[in-house]
Design an enzyme around this catalytic site. Structure first.
Site, PDB file in Angstrom:
ATOM      1  N   HIS A   2       0.851  -1.171   0.000  1.00 52.17           N
ATOM      2  CA  HIS A   2       0.000   0.000   0.000  1.00 52.17           C
ATOM      3  C   HIS A   2       0.893   1.229   0.000  1.00 52.17           C
ATOM      4  O   HIS A   2       2.114   1.124   0.001  1.00 52.17           O
ATOM      5  CB  HIS A   2      -0.964  -0.004   1.198  1.00 52.17           C
ATOM      6  CG  HIS A   2      -0.344   0.291   2.523  1.00 52.17           C
ATOM      7  ND1 HIS A   2      -1.073   0.651   3.623  1.00 52.17           N
ATOM      8  CD2 HIS A   2       0.947   0.306   2.935  1.00 52.17           C
ATOM      9  CE1 HIS A   2      -0.263   0.864   4.644  1.00 52.17           C
ATOM     10  NE2 HIS A   2       0.951   0.652   4.265  1.00 52.17           N
ATOM     11  N   CYS A  11       5.898   6.637   4.362  1.00 53.76           N
ATOM     12  CA  CYS A  11       4.722   5.827   4.040  1.00 53.76           C
ATOM     13  C   CYS A  11       4.009   6.304   2.774  1.00 53.76           C
ATOM     14  O   CYS A  11       3.031   5.700   2.334  1.00 53.76           O
ATOM     15  CB  CYS A  11       3.750   5.783   5.213  1.00 53.76           C
ATOM     16  SG  CYS A  11       4.444   4.890   6.614  1.00 53.76           S
ATOM     17  N   HIS A  15       4.977   0.248  -0.280  1.00 52.05           N
ATOM     18  CA  HIS A  15       5.677  -0.671   0.625  1.00 52.05           C
ATOM     19  C   HIS A  15       4.689  -1.717   1.124  1.00 52.05           C
ATOM     20  O   HIS A  15       3.483  -1.558   0.991  1.00 52.05           O
ATOM     21  CB  HIS A  15       6.301   0.098   1.802  1.00 52.05           C
ATOM     22  CG  HIS A  15       5.285   0.765   2.683  1.00 52.05           C
ATOM     23  ND1 HIS A  15       4.693   1.965   2.360  1.00 52.05           N
ATOM     24  CD2 HIS A  15       4.733   0.389   3.861  1.00 52.05           C
ATOM     25  CE1 HIS A  15       3.833   2.313   3.302  1.00 52.05           C
ATOM     26  NE2 HIS A  15       3.824   1.358   4.232  1.00 52.05           N
ATOM     27  N   HIS A  17       3.593  -4.914   4.185  1.00 52.97           N
ATOM     28  CA  HIS A  17       3.620  -5.309   5.591  1.00 52.97           C
ATOM     29  C   HIS A  17       3.223  -6.772   5.705  1.00 52.97           C
ATOM     30  O   HIS A  17       2.581  -7.312   4.818  1.00 52.97           O
ATOM     31  CB  HIS A  17       2.620  -4.498   6.423  1.00 52.97           C
ATOM     32  CG  HIS A  17       2.911  -3.050   6.477  1.00 52.97           C
ATOM     33  ND1 HIS A  17       3.913  -2.516   7.251  1.00 52.97           N
ATOM     34  CD2 HIS A  17       2.326  -1.996   5.844  1.00 52.97           C
ATOM     35  CE1 HIS A  17       3.936  -1.202   7.094  1.00 52.97           C
ATOM     36  NE2 HIS A  17       2.984  -0.853   6.249  1.00 52.97           N
ATOM     37  N   HIS A  56      -0.899 -10.614  -1.570  1.00 54.21           N
ATOM     38  CA  HIS A  56      -0.127 -10.543  -2.816  1.00 54.21           C
ATOM     39  C   HIS A  56      -0.756  -9.615  -3.836  1.00 54.21           C
ATOM     40  O   HIS A  56      -0.829  -9.930  -5.038  1.00 54.21           O
ATOM     41  CB  HIS A  56       0.082 -11.942  -3.405  1.00 54.21           C
ATOM     42  CG  HIS A  56       1.147 -12.703  -2.698  1.00 54.21           C
ATOM     43  ND1 HIS A  56       0.914 -13.384  -1.536  1.00 54.21           N
ATOM     44  CD2 HIS A  56       2.467 -12.845  -2.968  1.00 54.21           C
ATOM     45  CE1 HIS A  56       2.044 -13.942  -1.122  1.00 54.21           C
ATOM     46  NE2 HIS A  56       3.000 -13.617  -1.966  1.00 54.21           N
ATOM     47  N   GLU A 121      -0.104  -4.114  11.832  1.00 52.19           N
ATOM     48  CA  GLU A 121       0.589  -3.764  10.596  1.00 52.19           C
ATOM     49  C   GLU A 121       2.047  -4.206  10.681  1.00 52.19           C
ATOM     50  O   GLU A 121       2.650  -4.648   9.710  1.00 52.19           O
ATOM     51  CB  GLU A 121       0.488  -2.256  10.363  1.00 52.19           C
ATOM     52  CG  GLU A 121       0.914  -1.822   8.985  1.00 52.19           C
ATOM     53  CD  GLU A 121       0.589  -0.380   8.723  1.00 52.19           C
ATOM     54  OE1 GLU A 121      -0.441  -0.113   8.077  1.00 52.19           O
ATOM     55  OE2 GLU A 121       1.344   0.496   9.189  1.00 52.19           O
TER      56      GLU A 121
HETATM   57 ZN   LIG Z   1       2.428   0.916   5.547  1.00 51.77          ZN
END
Ligand SMILES: [Zn+2]
Length: 139
Positions: A2, A11, A15, A17, A56, A121
């Protein structure tokens, strides 16, 4: 993966998580086997939905102005993992609220209510959603 389009720093970049979701269910009474719900039902319905919709792929904000979003959407569609579009920025807060709505729809026929979800997260950062009814009932 995201990105948070209006984030002040890192952010804003794309990237990923390793999210973990804790889903809390309640029922009026236990079933004849002594359970609120079989864990397998939650895993199959909610876990399956997560696998199909969030795993994914990218979770992006509808209207994100970054032109790369379009290319990511086309690439992931071609790979059979369409982008999941949210109307809000895909923060942990908004994702846990989305998952709450989805989980309650998916589990409604099993006789349970999802009252609380904690979405991790990272191992150190999480966001929690709690239903209004659960807050009122536990005061
Ligand atoms: Zn993030």
């Amino acid at each position: 993966m995201h990105r948070i389009p209006m984030h002040e720093s890192k952010c804003k970049a794309y990237h990923g998580h390793r999210y973990v979701a804790e889903i809390h269910c309640v029922a009026d009474e236990l079933d004849e086997a002594g359970r609120v719900v079989d864990f397998g039902v939650v895993k199959e319905r909610v876990g399956g939905w997560i696998d199909r919709n969030w795993d994914h792929t990218a979770i992006l904000m509808r209207g994100d102005p970054d032109p790369a979003c379009r290319a990511i959407a086309e690439a992931n569609h071609g790979a059979g993992k369409p982008v999941y579009w949210l109307d809000q920025p895909p923060t942990a807060e908004n994702l846990v609220a989305e998952l709450a709505g989805v989980s309650n729809r998916l589990l409604a026929s099993s006789g349970v209510e999802v009252v609380r979800i904690r979405l991790w997260e990272t191992p150190n950062c999480s966001s929690e959603w709690v239903s209004d009814a659960w807050v009122a009932a536990t005061r």
